[in-house]
Design an enzyme around this catalytic site. Sequence first.
Site, short mmCIF file in Angstrom:
data_model
loop_
_atom_site.label_atom_id
_atom_site.label_comp_id
_atom_site.label_asym_id
_atom_site.label_seq_id
_atom_site.Cartn_x
_atom_site.Cartn_y
_atom_site.Cartn_z
N CYS A 158 0.63 3.40 3.16
CA CYS A 158 1.28 2.77 4.33
C CYS A 158 2.79 2.96 4.22
O CYS A 158 3.46 3.24 5.22
CB CYS A 158 0.93 1.29 4.41
SG CYS A 158 -0.71 0.96 5.10
N HIS A 185 -8.84 14.46 0.67
CA HIS A 185 -8.17 15.54 -0.07
C HIS A 185 -8.58 16.87 0.57
O HIS A 185 -9.78 17.14 0.73
CB HIS A 185 -8.63 15.58 -1.52
CG HIS A 185 -8.31 14.35 -2.34
ND1 HIS A 185 -7.24 14.29 -3.19
CD2 HIS A 185 -8.92 13.14 -2.43
CE1 HIS A 185 -7.21 13.11 -3.79
NE2 HIS A 185 -8.22 12.39 -3.34
N CYS A 214 0.87 -1.18 0.00
CA CYS A 214 0.00 0.00 0.00
C CYS A 214 0.91 1.23 0.00
O CYS A 214 1.73 1.41 0.90
CB CYS A 214 -0.92 0.01 1.22
SG CYS A 214 -1.78 1.58 1.43
N HIS A 245 -8.28 8.28 2.35
CA HIS A 245 -7.59 9.57 2.36
C HIS A 245 -8.59 10.68 2.05
O HIS A 245 -9.50 10.53 1.25
CB HIS A 245 -6.44 9.61 1.35
CG HIS A 245 -6.82 9.19 -0.03
ND1 HIS A 245 -6.95 7.87 -0.40
CD2 HIS A 245 -7.11 9.92 -1.13
CE1 HIS A 245 -7.30 7.81 -1.67
NE2 HIS A 245 -7.41 9.03 -2.14
#
Length: 114
Positions: A7, A102, A4, A100
């Site tokens: 990660c 933005h 990932c 995530h």
Amino acid sequence: MENCVFCKIIKGEIPSAKVYEDEHVYAFKDINPAAPVHVLVVPKLHIESLEQLNDENINCVTHIHKGIKKVAEIEGINKDGYRVIVNCGKDAGQTVFHLHYHVLGGTKMDEKIL
Ligand code: 5GP
Ligand code: ZN
């Protein structure tokens, strides 16, 4: 999670332009910015998308939102405003499967779909 990208960024295995970090979240500049300020805020825990949130990990949302406020302050966009976007899954065009947010700002965004 192995393989990932985010990660690996959190672990420092892939370099990133860090904006903010605490125990729960890591925030860094998007490599392909869509606005003068474009920061990604991610939980340190590997969660694939909003769809993988559950009773066990939902607390990360609080930490992410606190992180977003920190980022806005650090980047100096908290007064003028900013946009927060989360792409979830294929139809939204999610490309990295580590949750995530933005954070976009630094300009007046005229294009609005909502
Ligand atoms: P998504 O389309 O999944 O919502 O957004 C993924 C975002 O991650 C994209 O805006 C893309 O530019 C960014 N991104 C992908 N790989 C990297 C990377 O290795 N470093 C950084 N800083 N951003 C990345
Ligand atoms: Zn991950």
